[in-house]
Design a protein around this motif. Structure first.
Motif, short mmCIF file in Angstrom:
data_model
loop_
_atom_site.label_atom_id
_atom_site.label_comp_id
_atom_site.label_asym_id
_atom_site.label_seq_id
_atom_site.Cartn_x
_atom_site.Cartn_y
_atom_site.Cartn_z
N TYR A 96 0.42 -1.43 0.16
CA TYR A 96 0.07 -0.08 0.09
C TYR A 96 1.05 1.24 -0.31
O TYR A 96 0.58 1.94 -0.83
N GLU A 97 1.63 0.94 0.70
CA GLU A 97 3.00 2.17 0.92
C GLU A 97 2.86 2.15 0.12
O GLU A 97 3.73 3.63 -1.09
N LEU A 98 4.38 1.66 -1.53
CA LEU A 98 4.36 1.27 -2.05
C LEU A 98 3.99 2.35 -3.64
O LEU A 98 4.44 2.78 -4.66
N TRP A 99 2.27 1.68 -3.21
CA TRP A 99 1.64 2.11 -4.43
C TRP A 99 0.90 3.50 -3.93
O TRP A 99 0.21 3.66 -5.09
N TYR A 100 0.94 3.82 -2.66
CA TYR A 100 -0.04 4.81 -2.51
C TYR A 100 0.45 6.40 -3.38
O TYR A 100 -0.73 6.82 -3.48
N ASN A 101 1.31 6.36 -3.41
CA ASN A 101 1.40 7.97 -4.52
C ASN A 101 0.95 7.69 -6.05
O ASN A 101 0.28 8.91 -6.32
N ARG A 102 1.09 7.05 -6.40
CA ARG A 102 0.19 7.18 -8.29
C ARG A 102 -0.98 5.98 -8.50
O ARG A 102 -1.07 6.38 -8.99
N TYR A 103 -1.10 4.51 -7.63
CA TYR A 103 -2.07 4.24 -7.71
C TYR A 103 -3.09 4.02 -6.35
O TYR A 103 -4.42 3.19 -6.45
N GLY A 104 -2.64 5.11 -5.22
CA GLY A 104 -3.81 5.42 -4.81
C GLY A 104 -5.37 5.02 -4.15
O GLY A 104 -6.02 4.78 -3.79
N GLN A 105 -6.17 6.13 -5.46
CA GLN A 105 -7.20 5.95 -5.28
C GLN A 105 -7.79 4.20 -6.01
O GLN A 105 -9.22 3.82 -6.14
N GLN A 106 -7.30 4.02 -6.70
CA GLN A 106 -7.21 2.29 -7.25
C GLN A 106 -7.09 1.42 -6.42
O GLN A 106 -8.21 1.35 -5.99
N ILE A 107 -5.97 1.76 -5.59
CA ILE A 107 -5.91 0.54 -4.23
C ILE A 107 -7.45 1.16 -3.06
O ILE A 107 -7.78 0.01 -2.72
N ASP A 108 -6.97 2.21 -3.19
CA ASP A 108 -8.78 1.86 -2.31
C ASP A 108 -9.55 2.16 -2.16
O ASP A 108 -10.79 1.66 -1.74
N LEU A 109 -10.52 2.03 -4.01
CA LEU A 109 -11.37 1.43 -4.78
C LEU A 109 -11.81 -0.22 -4.37
O LEU A 109 -13.29 -0.70 -3.66
N ILE A 110 -10.62 -1.18 -4.61
CA ILE A 110 -10.45 -2.24 -4.02
C ILE A 110 -11.12 -1.99 -2.21
O ILE A 110 -11.63 -3.07 -1.96
N LEU A 111 -9.39 -1.50 -1.64
CA LEU A 111 -10.71 -1.28 -0.02
C LEU A 111 -11.88 -1.37 0.41
O LEU A 111 -12.32 -2.12 0.83
N HIS A 112 -12.22 -0.28 -0.24
CA HIS A 112 -13.93 -0.33 -0.43
C HIS A 112 -14.90 -1.09 -0.47
O HIS A 112 -15.47 -1.52 -0.35
N GLN A 113 -14.74 -1.80 -1.88
CA GLN A 113 -15.05 -2.62 -2.62
C GLN A 113 -15.09 -4.16 -1.72
O GLN A 113 -15.61 -4.61 -1.56
N THR A 114 -13.85 -4.12 -1.40
CA THR A 114 -13.28 -5.60 0.29
C THR A 114 -13.59 -5.69 0.81
O THR A 114 -14.68 -7.11 1.01
#
Length: 1331
Positions: free
Chosen positions: A1245-1263
């Motif tokens: 999460y820390e590694l990808w937060y800067n560039r892909y933060g919205q995508q992984i947040d969306l997965i967290l909210h959906q999952t």
């Protein structure tokens, strides 16, 4: 709803209906629904109904059972919602029942009714333990104290209280994890406050019951088991003052005629000894750590108390009682059958543990005596006398017919021998132990019809006694096991293995450097050797010549064969240690070797050695080929003594090889198949042993020896035996043993030669020429159809059966010999020029034949290419051997493997296997075509893998058409029919070829380095996604298929799951071989190193003659080997600064990716996706292997793609993060995995937060259901702060604990609820395989 008689009758009707087998399913469902609704919604009403049912003294037991089950359910599940008055009411009514006459009626019912009532009280104790006054436990203690005299009216009440105590203790100890920690501590505190009162009552009641135990047998047994439940956990000081009284009390119970009471009292005795031993060990540890404690008066040894304790357990009267009641209860077989019951067997098992515990106790006592000055000489004399009596008792127990007790007695003796080395100078003890070991090694024959044989056989008294002992062992064995075969493979192999370890340990102690009296020890060892040689000579003299077939099959002959095997095993292990200690090449041991040789190898013992050796050389038994095999092996064991007589060395070598030649010629002439094969195996095995362990000595005869070996080896391919097996057993094949021996001599000569000439090349070619000739005949065809016809795989029977069998065996034997040549060649450390010249001899076989036969094997499974597919498909599935291997039942059906616990080569077909031939005609798959095709496929891919492993130049080799072999090989041989291979064949390809193929690839240093690397990367870019796709499909199919287990057989789905797991693990190892260097000690799995080194075992001088390498059938299930690597190392996970040792090929892919190479970027993306998707497989091995490497590789990948403008075409970040969450949900029950997985999710999460933060947040909210958004936002703010303040990064860096705790709180809902089906989209997307 209120209680009425109508409702009560309705409940009774519903209960009887639900348990009545004659009622319909609908009626049962309606009745159960009514009862469940009532229990769920009306707990107080149900408790009233329960108590009313209990009071129905004339009702059926099923109603009592239901009433108590209902009451227990209310207490367990509804107690917290009941009002305080209702709780008191239930408790009051329950004690009314206990104190009423209803109790006697209930206790007349079956035992589960009594147990249910006791468990209700246990649940009540667990629920009201936090109350300050009048707890259930206090009331029960008061009731127990109130029972001062045994009467008929209070005996059932007492039995109930005892049951409650016992079950409560079991809940607190055995099942302690099922109780909340706070509640468990509270109950323990309550018991400990009253434990002295309870123990006093229990001891008083036990003593009272001793006066009339037969009248109250069940109550007495319950009381003893209750006492034992306290002894297992209560601290020693609570019953220390009663200890000696308890010893006497339990021993009195033990002498009673009741087996149940004997069993219960023995449990108490064992617990008592355990407690005393634990107390002594604790005291010694404390005294060693603290000198002040050791000097206190309390630390002094109480000699009087120790003497009483030892007298109770090791006194002559006690030992005699144990012997009379347990060891030798009867001489009659019929009476023994009635005596051997579950309780009697349990007593014997506990007695075995008791012996080991007593041994430890005595050793602890002697250790304490050694550190203290004891003035009581009478006690020291007494302790020594009791110890000697105990040792004699253990020696007596060695021959007990119950194998487990016999084994325990040996284990107890071993403890003494290791820690009391003065026993080694006791000649009588040592000789008795050796005699016992010899006797125990041949307790392997249980002829069911031996009694009738004995009546008609006029045998001597010794044979009758031996047969009686075997019949007793037969009774014990068949009581625990369903058949003799099951006993052999489940227990006896372990028993014999333990005895062999004991022999080595015992003899090895004689050569301990710090032994005080070496002269006495050597004198005793000489006596052992002399006795063994005298016994061997007497055995030779007692072995008759075969005068008729009936003599060789008589009972006495069978016993004689077994006695020979036991003698061989014993002498082999003794001489193995002697040879190792006296003739090893260790420089540090030379000084002691000289001293030991001087003391042991005296002229007298040397003369005895040589005399026995000459005696054996003149002995050629014809009674049985098994006895002859043992003689040959004994000659090999004693070969080391020929340094004192060179002529004997030549005679032994001649004896072994002429025996092989004689039986080879008999086989060609059509002699007895079993006899010829056994003798060829034994003679070649004995000769191989000489070549492995006395190589330098054998080289002296190389000029005469090697040509003769090559002649015998070549002749093996010319055999036309009629009843040969069509498959080759690597473990026992004489041809392979002969070839192995010849190669050992050849390579030893080669490595010590100053020059390499054509003669040596010709000698090497002599190994290959017979193989080449057979393959040239077998594979001269270029089409699959003609190959099928040549081997008659469709069973058209156009040729005679003998010709077809010869063709099949010749091809299989040639391939196995080639495989052995390649393996040994790979292990040699040869000069580059020599290796190159020898490789030239081997390459033509690969190009002309191996590629062809591999292609044919693949095409057999391709319906489009194989015109006979429909006829053959029944034989293209699992062989029976494969089924047994995958299901873990192979050992139970392979008697030869299960009973010989050796590790170099079996002495012969084991005696138990000879026995089983009389009762079973089952063969192990040899004769079946299905098994032949499986083994043919297997050996072909073994050869393919080893070719690339030893000859790495094949990766870079160019063919005549300027194409690289790499391209042609992969396209035409390996992958042309890859899609049609079933999963169980794919597993062989991965295991034997792909692992070695990837592991041994090294980037070349030539000018075409980039071209060859690119070719290999193309292979991986197609291969890895394809296997991942197959695995995803297999796991998906398994998750949706219900596995049906049937009695006596398992469905194909069970095998498919096993295959799926093994393919997954091999695939993971292949990926790791690609990423990391495969230098021993690096991060890669060591499993393959073990595999490759299997054939190395025994190459040095440290192998016993009868220790065999378990290399048969490739050990298809390497679960243990892989499980050893399951520990997760978070070195790379938590310390990203560590530099991993990546392979050159992987680093080249990184370099190409940074240069925007499409191939490298595509492969890297596939690799990342595979790593993440593998985490979602059910097998936790995937997570254990990939967790430490995902983060550093993900960082490398992120660094590369961050510089790429269009990343969507390369990877789906949402899919990868979703895989992590799915893996967490899949393995939510594995705490160790979860902790590391949550940490990895935080890092990613820390590694990808800067560039892909919205995508992984969306997965967290959906999952994640009901995710803590506030906590997530706080964490994101923290990350943003760190990124904005680079100068203060060190001060604000997120710690590992903080990261893990944050994501554990965020993801906790995932562990409690399954992932939404919407989030699973895209998980099965795979890349098509097009090579």
């Amino acid at each position: 709803m209120i209680f009425t008689s109508e409702l009560f009758d309705e409940v009774i009707t519903a209960v009887l209906c639900s348990f009545n087998p004659k009622t319909t399913n609908n009626e049962k469902q309606n009745a159960l629904k009514f009862l469940d609704d009532l229990k769920e919604n009306q707990p107080i009403l149900c408790s009233t109904i329960s108590f009313e049912l209990i009071k129905q003294t004339n009702s059926q037991p099923i109603l009592h059972h239901y009433s108590l089950n209902l009451l227990e359910s209310i207490i367990k599940h509804k107690w917290n919602i009941l009002k305080l008055d209702d709780r008191h009411l239930i408790k009051k009514q329950l004690f009314v029942i206990i104190n009423s006459t209803y109790l006697n009626q209930i206790f007349m019912d079956p035992i589960h009714i009594r147990n249910s009532l006791a468990k209700c009280l246990v649940e009540l104790i667990k629920r009201d333990c936090f109350e300050k006054l009048d707890t259930t436990l206090d009331e029960l203690v008061n009731m127990l104290q109130g029972i001062t005299q045994m009467q008929e009216y209070n005996s059932t009440q007492l039995e109930l209280i005892l049951l409650v105590y016992r079950f409560l203790n079991e809940e607190l100890t055995i099942y302690g994890q099922s109780i909340q920690a706070q509640r468990r501590r509270q109950i323990l505190n309550q018991i400990q406050k009253r434990v002295n009162d309870i123990l006093l009552c229990l001891i008083r009641i036990s003593n009272d019951l001793l006066t009339a135990p037969e009248q109250h047998e069940r109550l007495t047994q319950t009381c003893l088991l209750c006492v034992n439940s306290f002894l297992t956990w209560v601290e020693y000081n609570h019953f220390e003052q009663y200890e000696l009284f308890l010893c006497e009390l339990f021993l009195k119970f033990f002498q009673l005629n009741s087996v149940k009471l004997r069993h219960a009292s023995f449990e108490c005795l064992l617990s008592l000894v355990n407690k005393r031993l634990a107390r002594r060990q604790l005291q010694q540890q404390q005294q060693q750590r603290n000198k002040r404690i050791a000097s206190l008066p309390a630390a002094a040894l109480n000699c009087h108390q120790e003497k009483l304790f030892l007298n109770y357990f090791l006194g002559d009267n006690t030992l005699e009682m144990f012997y009379r009641l347990l060891i030798s209860p009867t001489d009659s077989l019929e009476q023994l059958r009635s005596i051997v019951t579950n309780d009697h067997m349990n007593c014997l098992k506990m007695f075995g543990q008791f012996l080991v515990k007593l041994s430890n106790y005595l050793l602890q006592l002697f250790q304490q005596l050694a550190t203290k000055s004891i003035d009581d000489n009478e006690f020291l004399t007494f302790a020594n006398e009791r110890t000697l009596s105990f040792l004699q008792f253990l020696l007596l127990l060695n021959q007990h017919p119950f194998h487990l007790l016999s084994l325990n007695s040996y284990q107890a003796l071993n403890l003494f021998i290791i820690r009391q080395t003065t026993l080694l100078s006791n000649e009588q003890f040592c000789l008795k132990l050796i005699f016992n070991l010899k006797q125990s090694l041949h307790r392997i024959h249980f002829p069911s019809s031996s009694v009738t044989l004995l009546l008609t056989d006029n045998e001597n008294q010794l044979l009758k006694t031996q047969d009686m002992h075997n019949q007793q062992r037969f009774i014990y064995a068949l009581f625990e096991y369903d058949s003799e075969e099951q006993f052999f493979w489940k227990f006896f192999s372990q028993y014999r293995s333990e005895l062999q370890k004991l022999i080595k340990s015992f003899i090895g102690l004689f050569f301990t450097e710090n032994v005080t009296d070496i002269e006495m020890n050597m004198l005793c060892l000489k006596l052992i050797l002399e006795n063994l040689f005298i016994y061997l000579e007497s055995l030779v003299q007692r072995t008759p010549n075969k005068t008729s077939d009936s003599l060789s099959t008589s009972l006495s002959s069978k016993y004689l064969i077994i006695e020979w095997e036991a003698c061989y095993l014993l002498i082999d292990h003794v001489l193995f240690i002697v040879r190792k200690e006296l003739f090893s090449s260790s420089a540090s041991a030379i000084k002691f070797q000289e001293k030991f040789q001087l003391l042991l190898i005296t002229p007298a013992i040397k003369e005895q050695f040589l005399r026995t050796l000459k005696f054996l050389l003149q002995f050629t038994p014809n009674l049985s080929e098994h006895i002859h095999g043992h003689v040959l092996n004994l000659l090999s064991c004693m070969f080391f003594i020929t340094e004192h007589d060179q002529a004997l060395a030549i005679q032994i070598i001649q004896r072994l090889l002429t025996t092989f030649q004689t039986y080879q010629e008999q086989a060609i002439a059509g002699g007895d198949k079993n006899q010829c094969e056994t003798m060829q195996t034994q003679s070649s095995n004995a000769f191989l042993y000489l070549c492995k362990n006395f190589t330098a000595k054998m080289i002296e005869y190389y000029s005469e020896l090697f040509p003769f070996l090559c002649q015998l080896y070549k002749k093996e391919f010319q055999l036309t035996k009629t009843f040969l097996s069509i498959t080759v057993d690597e473990l026992s094949c004489p041809t392979l043993k002969l070839l192995d021996a010849a190669q050992i001599l050849f390579y030893h000569k080669l490595t010590h030669a100053t020059i390499f000439d054509n003669n040596q090349l010709e000698e090497f070619y002599g190994f290959i020429k017979p193989i080449f000739e057979i393959l040239n005949i077998s594979l001269k065809t270029d089409t699959l159809t003609l190959f099928i016809e040549y081997l008659d795989l469709c069973s058209n029977q156009l040729e005679s059966t003998n010709i077809i069998r010869y063709r099949r065996r010749s091809l299989m034997l040639a391939l196995h010999c080639l495989c052995l040549i390649l393996r040994l060649f790979k292990q040699q450390q040869l000069d580059f020029n020599i290796r190159s010249k020898l490789s030239i001899c081997l390459r033509p076989i690969l190009f002309d034949y191996i590629l062809k036969v591999t292609q044919f094997c693949n095409q057999l499974y391709d319906r489009q290419i194989n015109p006979s597919y429909d006829i053959l498909k029944a034989n293209l599935t699992y062989s029976d051997t494969e089924r047994q291997l995958y299901l873990g039942t192979y050992e139970s059906n392979n008697m030869a493997k299960a009973t010989i616990t050796s590790t170099v080569a079996p002495s012969s077909t084991p005696a138990c296997y000879v026995r089983s031939q009389a009762t079973s005609n089952v063969t192990i798959d040899d004769e079946h075509l299905r098994d032949y095709l499986h083994r043919l496929f297997d050996i072909c891919y073994q050869i393919n893998g080893i070719y690339f492993a030893y000859d790495t130049d094949l990766y870079y080799l160019k063919l005549n058409d300027d194409n690289y072999l790499l391209t042609t090989y992969l396209q035409k041989t390996l992958f042309e029919n890859f899609n049609t291979l079933p999963s169980f064949r794919l597993r062989i390809v991965l295991r034997h070829f792909c692992r070695l193929f990837v592991e041994n690839y090294i980037s070349p240093s030539t000018t075409d380095k980039e071209t060859i690397d690119e070719l290999f990367l193309k292979f991986l870019n197609a291969f890895l996604p394809y296997i991942q796709q197959r695995l995803t499909t297999m796991w998906s199919n398994l998750s949706t298929t219900a596995i049906n287990y049937q009695q006596g057989q398992c469905s194909d789905e069970v095998i498919e799951e096993c295959v799926c797991v093994l393919i997954t693990r091999d695939f993971i190892d292949i990926i790791r071989y690609f990423i990391f260097k495969t230098i021993p000690g690096q991060i890669n799995s060591n499993s393959s190193n073990k595999k490759k080194n299997k054939t190395n075992n025994g190459r040095n001088n440290s192998e016993s003659m009868c220790e065999e390498i378990n290399t048969d059938l490739d050990q298809i299930d390497e679960w243990d080997e892989q499980n050893t690597n399951n520990s997760i190392s978070n070195k790379l996970l938590n310390s990203s600064n560590e530099k991993a040792d990546y392979s050159d090929l992987f680093m080249n892919m990184i370099k190409m990716s940074r240069q925007n190479s499409t191939l490298a970027l595509h492969l890297f993306s596939n690799l990342i996706r595979i790593l993440f998707e593998c985490l979602t497989f059910p097998d936790a091995y995937c997570i254990n292997r990939f967790l430490p490497i995902i983060l550093p590789i993900a960082k490398l990948y992120t660094d590369i793609i961050d510089k790429n403008m269009d990343t969507s075409s390369l990877i789906d970040i949402k899919l990868l993060f979703q895989c992590l969450l799915k893996a967490l949900e899949k393995h939510n029950e594995n705490e160790g995995v979860n902790t590391n997985l949550i940490s990895l999710i935080g890092h990613i999460y820390e590694l990808w937060y800067n560039r892909y933060g919205q995508q992984i947040d969306l997965i967290l909210h959906q999952t994640v259901p009901q995710i803590n958004i506030e906590l997530l936002n706080t964490y994101k703010t923290r990350l943003a702060t760190i990124n904005d303040n680079n100068s203060k990064k060190q001060q604000q860096q997120i710690t590992e604990r903080e990261r893990r705790d944050t994501f554990k709180n965020l993801l906790n809902p995932i562990l409690l609820s399954p992932i939404s089906s919407k989030t699973k989209e895209g998980l099965n997307s795979t890349n098509p395989f097009n090579m």
